[in-house]
Write a protein that holds these residues in place. Structure first.
Motif, PDB file in Angstrom:
ATOM      1  N   ARG A 124       8.746   3.055  17.566  1.00 56.30           N
ATOM      2  CA  ARG A 124       8.010   4.021  16.699  1.00 56.30           C
ATOM      3  C   ARG A 124       9.223   4.927  16.088  1.00 56.30           C
ATOM      4  O   ARG A 124       8.815   5.470  15.195  1.00 56.30           O
ATOM      5  N   ASP A 125      10.043   5.176  17.067  1.00 56.86           N
ATOM      6  CA  ASP A 125      11.156   6.059  16.331  1.00 56.86           C
ATOM      7  C   ASP A 125      12.329   5.624  16.307  1.00 56.86           C
ATOM      8  O   ASP A 125      13.429   5.443  17.369  1.00 56.86           O
ATOM      9  N   PRO A 126      12.850   4.808  15.020  1.00 54.05           N
ATOM     10  CA  PRO A 126      14.055   4.187  15.054  1.00 54.05           C
ATOM     11  C   PRO A 126      15.398   5.020  15.240  1.00 54.05           C
ATOM     12  O   PRO A 126      16.423   4.284  15.247  1.00 54.05           O
ATOM     13  N   GLN A 127      15.193   6.142  15.026  1.00 55.29           N
ATOM     14  CA  GLN A 127      16.460   6.879  15.641  1.00 55.29           C
ATOM     15  C   GLN A 127      17.537   6.809  14.274  1.00 55.29           C
ATOM     16  O   GLN A 127      18.841   6.257  14.705  1.00 55.29           O
ATOM     17  N   TRP A 128      17.226   7.052  12.917  1.00 58.33           N
ATOM     18  CA  TRP A 128      18.186   6.807  11.922  1.00 58.33           C
ATOM     19  C   TRP A 128      19.229   7.781  12.111  1.00 58.33           C
ATOM     20  O   TRP A 128      19.011   8.990  12.247  1.00 58.33           O
ATOM     21  N   ALA A 129      20.418   7.277  11.927  1.00 58.08           N
ATOM     22  CA  ALA A 129      21.735   8.125  12.284  1.00 58.08           C
ATOM     23  C   ALA A 129      22.766   7.448  11.147  1.00 58.08           C
ATOM     24  O   ALA A 129      22.655   6.389  10.500  1.00 58.08           O
ATOM     25  N   ALA A 130      23.660   8.344  10.839  1.00 59.34           N
ATOM     26  CA  ALA A 130      24.627   8.185   9.929  1.00 59.34           C
ATOM     27  C   ALA A 130      25.388   6.557  10.382  1.00 59.34           C
ATOM     28  O   ALA A 130      25.730   6.432  11.573  1.00 59.34           O
ATOM     29  N   CYS A 131      25.773   5.654   9.482  1.00 59.61           N
ATOM     30  CA  CYS A 131      26.227   4.395   9.759  1.00 59.61           C
ATOM     31  C   CYS A 131      27.759   4.594  10.223  1.00 59.61           C
ATOM     32  O   CYS A 131      28.459   5.658   9.681  1.00 59.61           O
ATOM     33  N   GLY A 147       0.812  -1.308   0.056  1.00 63.49           N
ATOM     34  CA  GLY A 147       0.195   0.043   0.070  1.00 63.49           C
ATOM     35  C   GLY A 147       0.704   1.298   0.112  1.00 63.49           C
ATOM     36  O   GLY A 147       0.260   2.323  -0.042  1.00 63.49           O
ATOM     37  N   GLY A 148       2.113   1.291   0.141  1.00 68.71           N
ATOM     38  CA  GLY A 148       2.947   2.201   0.324  1.00 68.71           C
ATOM     39  C   GLY A 148       3.351   2.786  -0.916  1.00 68.71           C
ATOM     40  O   GLY A 148       3.169   1.863  -1.924  1.00 68.71           O
ATOM     41  N   LEU A 149       3.802   4.163  -1.195  1.00 74.43           N
ATOM     42  CA  LEU A 149       4.256   4.658  -2.571  1.00 74.43           C
ATOM     43  C   LEU A 149       5.682   3.857  -2.858  1.00 74.43           C
ATOM     44  O   LEU A 149       6.598   3.893  -1.869  1.00 74.43           O
ATOM     45  N   GLN A 150       5.707   3.356  -4.175  1.00 74.04           N
ATOM     46  CA  GLN A 150       7.040   2.801  -4.429  1.00 74.04           C
ATOM     47  C   GLN A 150       7.536   3.355  -5.819  1.00 74.04           C
ATOM     48  O   GLN A 150       6.646   3.593  -6.803  1.00 74.04           O
ATOM     49  N   TYR A 151       8.648   3.337  -6.128  1.00 73.82           N
ATOM     50  CA  TYR A 151       9.222   3.549  -7.484  1.00 73.82           C
ATOM     51  C   TYR A 151      10.150   2.522  -8.173  1.00 73.82           C
ATOM     52  O   TYR A 151      10.678   1.723  -7.088  1.00 73.82           O
ATOM     53  N   TYR A 152      10.070   2.347  -9.508  1.00 77.50           N
ATOM     54  CA  TYR A 152      11.028   1.143 -10.171  1.00 77.50           C
ATOM     55  C   TYR A 152      11.652   1.985 -11.214  1.00 77.50           C
ATOM     56  O   TYR A 152      11.139   2.613 -11.906  1.00 77.50           O
ATOM     57  N   LEU A 153      13.050   1.929 -11.058  1.00 76.63           N
ATOM     58  CA  LEU A 153      14.118   2.450 -11.742  1.00 76.63           C
ATOM     59  C   LEU A 153      14.933   1.569 -12.594  1.00 76.63           C
ATOM     60  O   LEU A 153      15.795   0.774 -12.290  1.00 76.63           O
ATOM     61  N   PRO A 154      14.442   1.546 -14.126  1.00 77.79           N
ATOM     62  CA  PRO A 154      15.134   0.468 -14.828  1.00 77.79           C
ATOM     63  C   PRO A 154      16.673   0.832 -14.804  1.00 77.79           C
ATOM     64  O   PRO A 154      17.491  -0.339 -14.826  1.00 77.79           O
ATOM     65  N   ARG A 155      16.960   1.890 -14.633  1.00 75.53           N
ATOM     66  CA  ARG A 155      18.436   2.468 -14.810  1.00 75.53           C
ATOM     67  C   ARG A 155      18.523   3.310 -13.492  1.00 75.53           C
ATOM     68  O   ARG A 155      18.711   4.312 -13.301  1.00 75.53           O
ATOM     69  N   PRO A 156      19.078   2.428 -12.300  1.00 74.81           N
ATOM     70  CA  PRO A 156      19.443   3.313 -11.015  1.00 74.81           C
ATOM     71  C   PRO A 156      20.585   4.193 -11.174  1.00 74.81           C
ATOM     72  O   PRO A 156      20.727   4.804 -10.138  1.00 74.81           O
ATOM     73  N   ASN A 157      21.279   3.860 -12.199  1.00 74.29           N
ATOM     74  CA  ASN A 157      22.556   4.949 -12.029  1.00 74.29           C
ATOM     75  C   ASN A 157      22.228   6.167 -12.555  1.00 74.29           C
ATOM     76  O   ASN A 157      23.214   6.912 -12.435  1.00 74.29           O
ATOM     77  N   VAL A 158      21.101   6.654 -12.443  1.00 73.09           N
ATOM     78  CA  VAL A 158      20.641   8.085 -12.740  1.00 73.09           C
ATOM     79  C   VAL A 158      20.636   8.818 -11.609  1.00 73.09           C
ATOM     80  O   VAL A 158      20.553  10.054 -11.421  1.00 73.09           O
ATOM     81  N   VAL A 159      20.925   8.262 -10.203  1.00 72.09           N
ATOM     82  CA  VAL A 159      20.642   8.862  -8.976  1.00 72.09           C
ATOM     83  C   VAL A 159      21.860   9.233  -8.482  1.00 72.09           C
ATOM     84  O   VAL A 159      22.844   8.676  -8.778  1.00 72.09           O
ATOM     85  N   LEU A 160      21.935  10.365  -7.736  1.00 69.08           N
ATOM     86  CA  LEU A 160      23.170  10.827  -7.009  1.00 69.08           C
ATOM     87  C   LEU A 160      22.999  10.630  -5.364  1.00 69.08           C
ATOM     88  O   LEU A 160      22.012  10.773  -4.961  1.00 69.08           O
ATOM     89  N   PHE A 161      23.855   9.900  -4.749  1.00 69.94           N
ATOM     90  CA  PHE A 161      24.018   9.480  -3.559  1.00 69.94           C
ATOM     91  C   PHE A 161      24.103  10.571  -2.415  1.00 69.94           C
ATOM     92  O   PHE A 161      24.801  11.496  -2.726  1.00 69.94           O
ATOM     93  N   LEU A 162      23.119  10.981  -1.643  1.00 69.04           N
ATOM     94  CA  LEU A 162      23.169  11.783  -0.518  1.00 69.04           C
ATOM     95  C   LEU A 162      23.699  11.534   0.602  1.00 69.04           C
ATOM     96  O   LEU A 162      24.550  11.884   1.206  1.00 69.04           O
ATOM     97  N   LYS A 163      23.059  10.268   1.140  1.00 69.22           N
ATOM     98  CA  LYS A 163      23.342   9.677   2.673  1.00 69.22           C
ATOM     99  C   LYS A 163      23.064   8.258   2.862  1.00 69.22           C
ATOM    100  O   LYS A 163      22.098   8.074   2.375  1.00 69.22           O
ATOM    101  N   LYS A 164      23.716   7.807   3.775  1.00 69.80           N
ATOM    102  CA  LYS A 164      23.671   6.415   4.261  1.00 69.80           C
ATOM    103  C   LYS A 164      23.372   6.428   5.858  1.00 69.80           C
ATOM    104  O   LYS A 164      23.939   7.013   6.577  1.00 69.80           O
ATOM    105  N   GLU A 165      22.096   5.984   6.186  1.00 72.38           N
ATOM    106  CA  GLU A 165      21.842   5.838   7.710  1.00 72.38           C
ATOM    107  C   GLU A 165      21.327   4.505   8.307  1.00 72.38           C
ATOM    108  O   GLU A 165      20.816   3.564   7.422  1.00 72.38           O
ATOM    109  N   CYS A 166      21.474   4.269   9.540  1.00 74.71           N
ATOM    110  CA  CYS A 166      21.343   2.900  10.072  1.00 74.71           C
ATOM    111  C   CYS A 166      20.697   3.172  11.514  1.00 74.71           C
ATOM    112  O   CYS A 166      20.668   4.185  12.090  1.00 74.71           O
ATOM    113  N   THR A 167      20.045   1.984  11.771  1.00 73.33           N
ATOM    114  CA  THR A 167      19.207   1.999  13.163  1.00 73.33           C
ATOM    115  C   THR A 167      19.674   0.685  13.706  1.00 73.33           C
ATOM    116  O   THR A 167      19.636  -0.333  13.123  1.00 73.33           O
ATOM    117  N   ASP A 168      19.447   0.568  15.022  1.00 75.43           N
ATOM    118  CA  ASP A 168      19.713  -0.506  15.909  1.00 75.43           C
ATOM    119  C   ASP A 168      18.516  -0.762  16.938  1.00 75.43           C
ATOM    120  O   ASP A 168      18.459  -1.308  17.624  1.00 75.43           O
TER     121      ASP A 168
END
Length: 483
Positions: free
Chosen positions: A476-483, A449-470
């Motif tokens: 309810r609040d996973p507290q995503w932070a830089a890995c 039910g959530g919104l999703q995208y499918y990219l046949p060519r994913p190399n068009v994206v520009l990386f911004l950031k990576k985050e992790c949670t433990d």
């Protein structure tokens, strides 16, 4: 009457030096000539010859020494010009300019200074050679005057071809006129001597080219983008390239992440790091290209780290592609999935788009923090990601079974820039079963039910950031932070 008689001397070459003796007595005069010879039997001639040769050698040594001294002085001046150009460039983008220039090697300063002055010096050399042929005595008459005026006019014409403002153009034109008058003054005062005039032309050219280059750099505010990966698990850094040594990479980064504030110099140990540097360009272009370069570094790292694909299972089923996270064996730009697989992952309201984006498209992708990468075809929007709370809700809304990946404790955020040509599908996420093998029960059913995208060519994206949670999946609040 007295008479003096002399015996004739043996014949000698007419060109040999001679001495004459004249004797007079009672109105009579007698003269005699003979080859010059001193008490050392003619050694004075050899000594004189040796002295003359020594003068020639000494003059040659002096000329060579003078040329070397002039070259050293010119090289030093070019290094100073290079330092001034770097100082202005760093200061214009709010970097600590003095400290940044102090990190640069002398050869960088020399190359930068030469880049600005080399064309002007080549033109000056041609002008000096022309002056030498038409006016070797440096009297500044006729064609030599025309050559000097033409040299100054060429400098002014070049200034008008730049993008400098009116004030800078007027100032540089006045500088060209003053330097030309100075060359005429030196030429007239030096008399029939050519080299003072030649030296004046070279110095004037250096001064004019340096002033022009500094003003151009000040207006352009050009920088070099840099992207750095500090290790196998680093999400990367971007910024402005300052310098690098055998042990350290120096980059400029905004204080508090705001590009409008002042910048600080950030040093990265070179051991284990990979970095790439872009060309000189505007700040906005550098910010965009630094993200593109970081993407390329991440893609190369994942390509090198990805293990060989596993063979098909004994029951004939192959390893499933991760629909939203990326398995360790997934390449940076995986091949597009079969149409039926893509269609099955969407609900009935799927939309296709191909063309240039009118505005940036921000996307998020979830996966396993222990995996080698998180790149792939399946994404959700950044706005949708903000609505999703716990990891459990993320997996439910985006239909992320454990058969794709065992954990979803990491996410990456990317951007597809406006005006970039892109193809994608978007719509609601279809439900997924925990198990998808024929004859096996569904198990837990992820509703989607959530919104999703499918990219046949994913190399068009520009990386911004990576985050992790433990956090726990239900938190309810996973507290995503830089890995």
């Amino acid at each position: 009457m007295a008479r003096a008689d002399f015996e004739a001397a043996p014949p000698v070459p007419a060109s040999a030096p001679r001495k004459t003796l004249t004797v007079s007595a009672g109105g009579a005069t007698a003269s005699a000539e003979w080859p010059a010879c001193d008490e050392d039997g003619g050694k004075d001639k050899d000594a004189a010859g040796a002295g003359k040769g020594g003068d020639k050698i000494g003059a040659t040594v002096l000329k060579v020494a003078g040329a070397a001294a002039t070259g050293i002085t010119a090289t030093g001046f070019i290094v100073v010009v290079g330092a001034a150009l770097f100082w202005v460039r760093f200061a214009e983008v709010k970097l600590p300019a003095t400290q940044a220039v102090g990190l640069l090697a002398k050869n960088e300063l020399l190359v930068q200074g030469a880049q600005v002055t080399i064309v002007f010096l080549a033109i000056a050399l041609v002008a000096v050679l022309f002056l030498f042929f038409v006016d070797p005595e440096g009297k500044l008459a006729g064609l030599s005057r025309v050559a000097l005026i033409a040299l100054a006019g060429g400098g002014v014409f070049y200034v008008f071809t730049t993008q400098l403002g009116c004030g800078a153009v007027v100032g540089l034109s006045a500088l060209a006129a003053i330097l030309t008058v100075g060359c005429f003054f030196i030429g007239f005062r030096s008399g029939a001597k050519f080299w003072p005039l030649a030296l004046a032309v070279f110095v004037a050219t250096l001064v004019f080219s340096a002033a022009t280059g500094i003003l151009v750099v000040k207006q352009q505010k050009y920088v070099q983008a840099v992207a750095v990966l500090r290790g196998a698990n680093d999400s990367g850094l971007t910024g402005i390239y300052v310098s690098s040594s055998d042990k350290t990479i120096y980059i400029g980064r905004p204080i508090a992440g705001d590009p409008k504030t002042k910048r600080t110099i950030f040093d990265v140990p070179r051991e284990g790091a990979t970095f790439t540097v872009g060309p000189l360009e505007s700040l906005d272009q550098a910010a965009l290209h630094s993200q593109e370069m970081l993407w390329e570094l991440l893609a190369d790292r994942e390509r090198n780290q990805a293990p060989a694909p596993k063979p098909p299972a004994a029951d004939g089923g192959g390893a499933k592609d991760d629909k939203q996270g990326t398995a360790a064996a997934e390449p940076p730009s995986p091949a597009a999935e079969p149409v039926e697989v893509v269609a099955k992952a969407f609900g009935p309201d799927v939309t296709a788009y191909t063309g240039e984006l009118e505005r940036d498209l921000c996307l998020v992708r979830y996966g396993d923090a222990a995996a080698k990468g998180l790149l792939g075809h399946w994404w959700t929007s950044c706005e949708e990601a903000k609505k999703l709370g716990s990891v459990r809700e993320i997996r439910d809304q985006l239909a992320l079974p454990g058969r794709f990946q065992s954990s979803y404790d990491a996410r990456i955020e990317v951007r597809v820039p406006a005006e970039r040509e892109v193809t994608y599908l978007t719509g609601t996420t279809a439900a997924q079963c925990e198990h998808d093998s024929p004859g096996r029960p569904c198990g837990y059913r992820y509703p989607g039910g959530g919104l999703q995208y499918y990219l046949p060519r994913p190399n068009v994206v520009l990386f911004l950031k990576k985050e992790c949670t433990d956090a726990a999946p239900e938190a309810r609040d996973p507290q995503w932070a830089a890995c």
